[in-house]
Design an enzyme around this catalytic site. Structure first.
Site, short mmCIF file in Angstrom:
data_model
loop_
_atom_site.label_atom_id
_atom_site.label_comp_id
_atom_site.label_asym_id
_atom_site.label_seq_id
_atom_site.Cartn_x
_atom_site.Cartn_y
_atom_site.Cartn_z
N ASP A 8 4.15 1.79 -0.38
CA ASP A 8 3.73 2.37 0.88
C ASP A 8 5.00 2.88 1.58
OD1 ASP A 8 2.08 2.70 3.30
OD2 ASP A 8 3.21 0.99 4.05
N ASP A 10 5.51 3.92 5.52
CA ASP A 10 5.75 3.38 6.86
C ASP A 10 5.68 1.85 6.86
OD1 ASP A 10 5.87 5.89 8.30
OD2 ASP A 10 3.74 6.07 7.91
#
Ligand code: B16
Ligand code: MG
Length: 215
Positions: A8, A10
Site C-alpha cells: 500500500d 499512503d
C-alpha cells in the site's frame, strides 16, 4: 510460496496520510462541518476519495448531489496536491527504501497497490518508482478497498497468482481487500495489530523477518 509483495502507499511507504487528513479538515471547516476528527480520518484510510468524502459529510445536515460531491472531492484533491507540491524523499517512511531493495535483491517481485489516483506522481517525486516493478492504483480502477480489484490488478501486472502475494497494509479496508483477493497480509502502522492481518509489525524499519514471511 510467496514470491510477490504488494505495498500500500499512503501510511506504508510514504507519510501522506497526515496530508490527506489536513486537506479533508480544511474542506470540512469550509463547509462549516465542525468536529471532523482524527478518528473520522482513520476510517478514510485506504478507501476511495468519494467514500472518504462520505465520512466527512456524515457530520453535515446538508444534502449534496452526486455532482456536488464530485466537485467537493476535486476541491479536497486540490488542497492535497498543494501540499504535495514540494514533496520529495523526505516523506518516505523509515525502512521503506531498504525493504524494497532487500526484497528485489532476493528475487521477490515488488508492486504498489494504492487507492490513490495521485500514486504515479508521489512515486516519481519520492524516487520510489525506481524501486518497484509494477503499480496498480486508483487510476486503474474506481473500486476502492475493501474491494479486491486494486490488488488483483497489481498481481496480474506482476504475473503472480493471488496466493503467491503478500499485501502490506496500514488500513482495515486494505487488509479486507487483500483477503477478498485471496492474498496473504501484513498489517503495519500504529493500528497494525488491530487490522486482522495474518502478521503485523509497527513499521518497515522494525526488523521484519521477510525470509520467514515469504518462505
Ligand atoms: P486520492 P492508499 C488511499 O491511499 C488513502 O489512504 C485514502 O485516504 C484516500 O482517500 C485514497 O487513497 C484515495 O486517494 O484522493 O489521492 O485519489 O492507502 O490506498 O495508498
Ligand atoms: Mg494506506
Amino acid at each position: 510460496m510467496i514470491n510477490t509483495v504488494i505495498f500500500d502507499l499512503d501510511g506504508v511507504l510514504v507519510s501522506t496520510d497526515e496530508l490527506h487528513y489536513e486537506a479533508w479538515k480544511r474542506l470540512a471547516d469550509e463547509l462549516g462541518i465542525s468536529g471532523f476528527t482524527k478518528a473520522d480520518n482513520e476510517r478514510q484510510r485506504g478507501v476511495s476519495r468519494l467514500e472518504s468524502l462520505e465520512v466527512v459529510l456524515e457530520k453535515s445536515d446538508k444534502t449534496y448531489s452526486l455532482e456536488e460531491k464530485y466537485a467537493l472531492g476535486e476541491k479536497k484533491n486540490a488542497y492535497y496536491r498543494e501540499s504535495l507540491k514540494n514533496a520529495d524523499s523526505s516523506i518516505v517512511l523509515p525502512g521503506a527504501v531498504e525493504t524494497l531493495k532487500l526484497l528485489r535483491n532476493r528475487g521477490i517481485k515488488v508492486g504498489v497497490g494504492s487507492a490513490s489516483k495521485n500514486t504515479p506522481e508521489i512515486l516519481e517525486k519520492t524516487g520510489l518508482i525506481g524501486l518497484v516493478d509494477k503499480v496498480s492504483c486508483g487510476l486503474d480502477t474506481d473500486k476502492g478497498k475493501p474491494e479486491p480489484d486494486v490488488f488483483l490488478i497489481a498481481a496480474k501486472k506482476l504475473g503472480s497468482a493471488p496466493c503467491q502475494c503478500l499485501v502490506v497494509e496500514d488500513s482495515k479496508a486494505g487488509v479486507e481487500a487483500a483477503k477478498r483477493a485471496g492474498m496473504h497480509s501484513l498489517g503495519v502502522g500504529p493500528y497494525g495489530r488491530t487490522l486482522g492481518a495474518e502478521a503485523c509489525a509497527p513499521d518497515l524499519a522494525s526488523g521484519i523477518d521477510w525470509r520467514e514471511l515469504c518462505g
